[in-house]
Design an enzyme around this catalytic site. Structure first.
Site, PDB file in Angstrom:
ATOM      1  N   ALA A 175       0.832  -1.308  -0.004  1.00  0.00           N
ATOM      2  CA  ALA A 175      -0.006   0.090  -0.067  1.00  0.00           C
ATOM      3  C   ALA A 175       0.825   1.011   0.233  1.00  0.00           C
ATOM      4  O   ALA A 175       2.014   1.368   0.381  1.00  0.00           O
ATOM      5  CB  ALA A 175      -0.823  -0.041   1.278  1.00  0.00           C
ATOM      6  N   ILE A 200       0.902   3.942   1.889  1.00  0.00           N
ATOM      7  CA  ILE A 200       1.410   4.491   3.111  1.00  0.00           C
ATOM      8  C   ILE A 200       2.338   3.858   3.687  1.00  0.00           C
ATOM      9  O   ILE A 200       3.314   3.962   4.151  1.00  0.00           O
ATOM     10  CB  ILE A 200       0.229   4.444   4.134  1.00  0.00           C
ATOM     11  N   LYS A 226      -4.979   1.852  10.711  1.00  0.00           N
ATOM     12  CA  LYS A 226      -6.028   2.108  11.208  1.00  0.00           C
ATOM     13  C   LYS A 226      -7.231   2.225  10.059  1.00  0.00           C
ATOM     14  O   LYS A 226      -6.970   2.520   9.005  1.00  0.00           O
ATOM     15  CB  LYS A 226      -6.136   3.384  12.062  1.00  0.00           C
ATOM     16  N   ARG A 240     -10.138   3.809  -1.245  1.00  0.00           N
ATOM     17  CA  ARG A 240     -10.898   5.045  -0.351  1.00  0.00           C
ATOM     18  C   ARG A 240     -12.573   4.883  -0.826  1.00  0.00           C
ATOM     19  O   ARG A 240     -13.372   5.304  -0.061  1.00  0.00           O
ATOM     20  CB  ARG A 240     -10.240   6.092   0.122  1.00  0.00           C
TER      21      ARG A 240
END
Length: 329
Positions: free
Chosen positions: A13, A15, A97, A165
């Protein structure tokens, strides 16, 4: 000398590649062993960039005996399956998260980790930055009197149309992606015992998930938290605490770069004080904290920012916001 924690990564990913893997490679507390992807070419590319092994498939990575812990940066809807699989394989887990998209499931996984003596940590980065500890110290000193309200906002510009998202099946939506930040800030600064008074979730035309929202929380003493969040907004990352005698304002609250020098603005009537703090790397601090939790051999201490009770309260508040929200299109 304590040996580094041997960490592997489930997924490539953004991030992970942009923030977490560089921090892991730079950390003396961690040895980055491998990265896995269902796409062999992607795994090879990321592994070459960070000097670790490439693994095809998540199951193969979890079967490795040279891995102590795994980092899970997968889409939110996939966390519960792969976090459970990792715990079942005897690995400590650092998961992006939200830990899961359901309070009940979050509680189940935390219980499983505790039963197996494994650390399960939700990767909320901002709580590791010292500027928030400084704010809490100002509150304890009574610098703004009794706290009466928190106003927190986190908003980011629109993503490409194919971004995960915007996909409901993958746990997309503004609440899960950016709403977590102001909700966690409310718990971090006001403490436990918050209830959801009301909420709104808005879905932009053509989207299948919420793209912005707001929530009003309240504790038993009547202190309120007004929280806003969104994808497709002008960037905003800030909070303000108002009390009976003054207020504290923090900008760049949630995603400050490592070289950012935070400025806490404290106002009491006509007196204004700006407290400039030293730069800190919250990503590096998060990696160090996770390694410490692994070495403890289980649940992080309740005296740290990794307190699992806070993770559970956050999950409960996110559930309540989603259940009670008025939905607008």
């Amino acid at each position: 000398m304590t040996s580094p924690v041997r960490v592997a990564v489930l997924g490539c990913a953004d991030i992970a590649v942009r923030r977490m893997l560089p921090a892991m490679v730079a950390s003396a507390d961690v040895d980055l062993v491998a990265v896995a992807s269902r796409d062999p070419a992607k795994a090879d590319d990321v592994a070459r960039r960070f000097g670790c092994a490439a693994v095809h498939g998540y199951e193969a990575l979890l079967a490795r005996d040279d891995v102590d812990a795994v980092y899970v940066p997968l889409p939110a809807a996939l966390h519960d399956v792969w976090v459970e699989a990792a715990l079942g394989a005897g690995k400590h887990v650092l998961a992006e998260k939200p830990l899961t998209t359901r309070h009940e499931r979050t509680a189940q996984l935390l219980r499983l980790a505790r039963a197996r003596g494994l650390a399960l940590v939700e990767n909320v980065l901002f709580v590791h930055h010292g500027q928030h500890a400084a704010v809490r110290a100002l509150l304890r000193e009574g610098r703004i009197g009794e706290p009466r309200s928190l106003h927190a906002a986190f908003a980011v510009p629109a993503r490409p149309d194919d971004d995960i998202r915007y996909r409901a099946a993958l746990g997309g939506g503004a609440l899960w992606d950016v709403g977590v930040y102001p909700v966690r800030a409310a718990l971090h600064l006001l403490g436990p015992g918050l209830d959801v008074v009301g909420a709104v979730l808005t879905c932009d035309a053509g989207r299948e998930v919420d793209t912005s929202g707001a929530a009003l929380l309240r504790d038993r003493a009547g202190t309120v938290a007004q929280l806003t969040f969104g994808i497709g907004h002008a960037y905003r990352s800030a909070y303000e605490l108002r009390g009976t005698e003054g207020r504290i304002t923090v900008d760049r609250a949630f995603t400050p770069p490592a070289d950012h020098r935070p400025v806490l603005r404290v106002e009491n009537g006509s007196h204004v004080e700006e407290i400039t703090l030293a730069p800190e790397d919250q990503v590096a601090a998060a990696v160090t904290a996770f390694a410490a939790a692994v070495r403890q051999g289980g649940a992080p201490s309740t005296e740290t920012v990794l307190d699992t009770e806070t993770v559970l309260e956050q999950a409960s508040l996110l559930d309540a916001i989603r259940r009670s929200a008025v939905r607008e299109r």
